[in-house]
Design a protein around this motif. Structure first.
Motif, PDB file in Angstrom:
ATOM      1  N   VAL A   9      -8.886  -2.483  -4.921  1.00 50.43           N
ATOM      2  CA  VAL A   9      -8.915  -1.018  -4.926  1.00 50.43           C
ATOM      3  C   VAL A   9      -9.316  -0.107  -6.054  1.00 50.43           C
ATOM      4  CG1 VAL A   9      -8.051   1.162  -3.895  1.00 50.43           C
ATOM      5  CG2 VAL A   9      -7.582  -0.976  -2.520  1.00 50.43           C
ATOM      6  N   ASN A  10     -10.082   0.797  -6.198  1.00 51.32           N
ATOM      7  CA  ASN A  10     -10.413   1.690  -7.153  1.00 51.32           C
ATOM      8  C   ASN A  10      -9.070   2.314  -7.742  1.00 51.32           C
ATOM      9  OD1 ASN A  10     -10.935   3.728  -9.114  1.00 51.32           O
ATOM     10  ND2 ASN A  10     -12.882   4.349  -7.938  1.00 51.32           N
ATOM     11  N   PRO A  11      -8.446   1.917  -9.160  1.00 52.61           N
ATOM     12  CA  PRO A  11      -7.070   2.469  -9.347  1.00 52.61           C
ATOM     13  C   PRO A  11      -7.259   3.954  -9.287  1.00 52.61           C
ATOM     14  CG  PRO A  11      -8.482   1.532 -11.103  1.00 52.61           C
ATOM     15  CD  PRO A  11      -9.039   1.275 -10.131  1.00 52.61           C
ATOM     16  N   ASN A  12      -8.210   4.657  -9.153  1.00 50.21           N
ATOM     17  CA  ASN A  12      -8.240   6.361  -9.211  1.00 50.21           C
ATOM     18  C   ASN A  12      -7.832   6.570  -7.743  1.00 50.21           C
ATOM     19  OD1 ASN A  12      -9.024   7.053 -11.848  1.00 50.21           O
ATOM     20  ND2 ASN A  12     -10.906   5.881 -11.282  1.00 50.21           N
ATOM     21  N   ILE A  13      -7.794   5.791  -6.689  1.00 49.66           N
ATOM     22  CA  ILE A  13      -7.646   6.298  -5.450  1.00 49.66           C
ATOM     23  C   ILE A  13      -6.044   6.127  -5.245  1.00 49.66           C
ATOM     24  CG2 ILE A  13      -7.783   5.515  -2.821  1.00 49.66           C
ATOM     25  CD1 ILE A  13     -10.379   4.323  -3.551  1.00 49.66           C
ATOM     26  N   VAL A  14      -5.626   7.391  -4.712  1.00 52.81           N
ATOM     27  CA  VAL A  14      -4.068   7.484  -4.231  1.00 52.81           C
ATOM     28  C   VAL A  14      -3.778   6.604  -2.948  1.00 52.81           C
ATOM     29  CG1 VAL A  14      -2.182   8.881  -3.837  1.00 52.81           C
ATOM     30  CG2 VAL A  14      -3.963   9.526  -5.673  1.00 52.81           C
ATOM     31  N   MET A  15      -3.026   5.688  -2.989  1.00 52.07           N
ATOM     32  CA  MET A  15      -2.581   5.099  -1.910  1.00 52.07           C
ATOM     33  C   MET A  15      -1.505   5.755  -1.116  1.00 52.07           C
ATOM     34  SD  MET A  15      -4.476   2.367  -1.967  1.00 52.07           S
ATOM     35  CE  MET A  15      -3.879   1.540  -0.471  1.00 52.07           C
ATOM     36  N   ARG A  17       3.072   0.042  -9.814  1.00 51.09           N
ATOM     37  CA  ARG A  17       1.996  -0.881  -9.779  1.00 51.09           C
ATOM     38  C   ARG A  17       0.841  -0.553  -9.110  1.00 51.09           C
ATOM     39  NH1 ARG A  17       2.869  -6.274 -12.132  1.00 51.09           N
ATOM     40  NH2 ARG A  17       4.939  -6.170 -13.448  1.00 51.09           N
ATOM     41  N   TYR A  18       0.860   0.887  -8.513  1.00 53.50           N
ATOM     42  CA  TYR A  18       0.052   1.243  -7.756  1.00 53.50           C
ATOM     43  C   TYR A  18      -0.079   2.899  -7.870  1.00 53.50           C
ATOM     44  CZ  TYR A  18       3.356   2.102  -4.079  1.00 53.50           C
ATOM     45  OH  TYR A  18       4.480   2.515  -3.830  1.00 53.50           O
ATOM     46  N   ASN A  19      -1.139   3.426  -7.536  1.00 53.65           N
ATOM     47  CA  ASN A  19      -1.228   4.810  -7.691  1.00 53.65           C
ATOM     48  C   ASN A  19      -0.733   5.517  -6.459  1.00 53.65           C
ATOM     49  OD1 ASN A  19      -2.289   7.475  -8.471  1.00 53.65           O
ATOM     50  ND2 ASN A  19      -4.365   7.024  -8.519  1.00 53.65           N
ATOM     51  N   ASP A  20       0.674   5.936  -6.417  1.00 58.49           N
ATOM     52  CA  ASP A  20       1.359   6.167  -5.247  1.00 58.49           C
ATOM     53  C   ASP A  20       1.367   7.630  -4.878  1.00 58.49           C
ATOM     54  OD1 ASP A  20       3.117   6.672  -7.386  1.00 58.49           O
ATOM     55  OD2 ASP A  20       4.397   7.285  -6.138  1.00 58.49           O
ATOM     56  N   TYR A  21       1.592   8.088  -3.756  1.00 56.26           N
ATOM     57  CA  TYR A  21       1.275   9.399  -3.201  1.00 56.26           C
ATOM     58  C   TYR A  21       2.274  10.250  -3.669  1.00 56.26           C
ATOM     59  CZ  TYR A  21       0.185  13.030   0.280  1.00 56.26           C
ATOM     60  OH  TYR A  21      -0.202  14.620   0.888  1.00 56.26           O
ATOM     61  N   ILE A  51     -13.594   8.826  -2.597  1.00 57.29           N
ATOM     62  CA  ILE A  51     -12.472   9.207  -1.899  1.00 57.29           C
ATOM     63  C   ILE A  51     -11.250   9.282  -2.906  1.00 57.29           C
ATOM     64  CG2 ILE A  51     -13.151   8.422   0.245  1.00 57.29           C
ATOM     65  CD1 ILE A  51     -11.250   5.894  -0.452  1.00 57.29           C
ATOM     66  N   SER A  52     -10.198  10.272  -2.471  1.00 64.17           N
ATOM     67  CA  SER A  52      -9.102  10.651  -3.458  1.00 64.17           C
ATOM     68  C   SER A  52      -7.916   9.865  -2.921  1.00 64.17           C
ATOM     69  CB  SER A  52      -8.815  12.046  -3.412  1.00 64.17           C
ATOM     70  OG  SER A  52     -10.041  12.746  -3.937  1.00 64.17           O
ATOM     71  N   ILE A  53      -7.841   9.671  -1.473  1.00 60.90           N
ATOM     72  CA  ILE A  53      -6.607   9.070  -0.985  1.00 60.90           C
ATOM     73  C   ILE A  53      -6.799   8.134   0.111  1.00 60.90           C
ATOM     74  CG2 ILE A  53      -4.666   9.623   0.478  1.00 60.90           C
ATOM     75  CD1 ILE A  53      -4.774  12.527  -0.648  1.00 60.90           C
ATOM     76  N   LEU A  54      -6.202   7.125   0.110  1.00 58.09           N
ATOM     77  CA  LEU A  54      -6.491   5.933   1.397  1.00 58.09           C
ATOM     78  C   LEU A  54      -5.189   5.757   1.918  1.00 58.09           C
ATOM     79  CD1 LEU A  54      -8.316   3.991   2.251  1.00 58.09           C
ATOM     80  CD2 LEU A  54      -7.541   2.268   0.681  1.00 58.09           C
ATOM     81  N   LYS A  55      -5.187   5.707   3.186  1.00 53.70           N
ATOM     82  CA  LYS A  55      -3.967   5.282   4.251  1.00 53.70           C
ATOM     83  C   LYS A  55      -4.350   4.036   4.736  1.00 53.70           C
ATOM     84  CE  LYS A  55      -2.225   9.504   5.588  1.00 53.70           C
ATOM     85  NZ  LYS A  55      -1.891  10.393   6.667  1.00 53.70           N
ATOM     86  N   LEU A  56      -3.627   2.864   4.771  1.00 54.13           N
ATOM     87  CA  LEU A  56      -3.914   1.730   5.478  1.00 54.13           C
ATOM     88  C   LEU A  56      -2.936   1.567   6.602  1.00 54.13           C
ATOM     89  CD1 LEU A  56      -3.842  -0.598   2.692  1.00 54.13           C
ATOM     90  CD2 LEU A  56      -5.693   0.521   3.610  1.00 54.13           C
TER      91      LEU A  56
END
Length: 322
Positions: free
Chosen positions: A271-277, A20-24, A225-230
């Motif tokens: 969050v933009n679904p193209n961004i990898v979480m 359900r999310y764009n996983d790393y 951005i391509s990747i996001l870290k929280l």
């Protein structure tokens, strides 16, 4: 407003159909076709808000010891750190591909020729397939990007920017030493060279409301951005925040794990679904962590987020305004 349908995302293979999310991990498989492990490197860098260029003392939340695995340290050469890291991970994962993750402090801060020499030592290792460079938005030069874009023809290259917040007042309060505008400008500059951009955000910094935190998602989704870290805000020994927390703990809103899970789900919806979480939380060493103490491993937190996404029948980008 255009909302994103999860089935459309799966059909377009933006992420794994069962997620359900764009996983790393899926991003890594798409990129390399196999598991790839990051190996942290401490190359002895500093930061402009530590060496007096912009300030001293570093960021208010920071004790860099919380980032460094036991196998790396500036007393070892880069090659020695890589060998120690491979020795640590190989029995567990049996992987033969690695990325040299220059993690400690600002790893694009210095003379280009000196930076290139250190990066080249890592790339010369036969098992290293690329570089991940952790740095600040105000430490990105055109000269360095030109060199990295040439290497990108042969290696994987990405740059992670510590943005931490999109609010200028917060950045001043935490002694960050750069503006959010510099984050925007650096993201655009790096992306222009077709180098993947990663971004770090801390959720829960003093003075930021829940609306502010959700607005971060909207703002960074506009960046290339391509990747996001929280990361959740953690109070760690040796940081300026540790003293502030001791004197006035009510000045901090530290989330319970349950409340932070809800925040992460609300955040990802925007969050933009193209961004990898890549990450939802960080985990400071127990001997350095003051608060909050959740008693959860990262993989346990991820499992709870995934469970909550399913329970709420929601997904990354559901409320994204495209």
């Amino acid at each position: 407003m255009s909302h994103i349908n999860r089935r459309d995302i799966a059909e377009k293979s933006l992420w794994a159909a069962n997620k359900r999310y764009n996983d790393y991990s899926n991003y890594i498989r798409r990129t390399f076709g196999d598991r790839v492990q990051k190996l942290s490197i401490n190359a002895g860098f500093t930061c402009p808000n530590r060496d007096g260029t912009k300030g001293i003392g570093g960021c208010s939340f920071c004790n860099n010891s919380t980032f460094n695995p036991a196998y790396c340290g500036p007393e070892f050469t880069i090659t020695e750190q890589l060998e120690r890291g491979i020795g640590f991970f190989k029995p567990k994962y049996k992987t033969m591909q690695y990325l040299a993750y220059f993690q400690a402090y600002s790893n694009t801060y210095g003379e280009t020729k000196d930076l290139i020499k250190k990066y080249k030592e890592a790339l010369d290792h036969p098992l290293v397939k690329g570089l991940v460079l952790g740095t600040r938005p105000d430490c990105i030069s055109d000269d360095l990007l030109q060199h990295l874009s040439e290497w990108k023809k042969e290696y994987y290259i990405s740059i992670e920017l510590g943005a931490e917040s999109t609010l200028e007042n917060t950045l001043l309060d935490i002694n960050r030493g750069h503006s959010y505008k510099e984050t925007v400008d650096a993201s655009l500059k790096i992306a222009k060279h077709k180098i993947p951009v990663g971004l770090h955000l801390i959720l829960g910094l003093p003075g930021e409301s829940r609306k502010d935190l959700l607005d971060h998602a909207t703002k960074v989704s506009q960046l290339p951005i391509s990747i996001l870290k929280l990361h959740q805000l953690q109070i760690v020994k040796g940081s300026e925040f540790a003293g502030r927390y001791e004197n006035n703990p009510d000045g901090f809103e530290l989330y319970t794990s349950e409340d932070f899970i809800e925040l992460v789900v609300d955040f990802m919806e925007r969050v933009n679904p193209n961004i990898v979480m890549e990450r939802f939380v960080s985990q400071a060493p127990a001997d350095l962590l003051i608060a909050p103490k959740w008693g959860l491993k990262n993989f346990e937190f991820v499992a709870k987020v995934e469970k909550r996404l399913k329970e709420r029948d929601t997904w990354q980008g559901r409320l994204y305004n495209s």
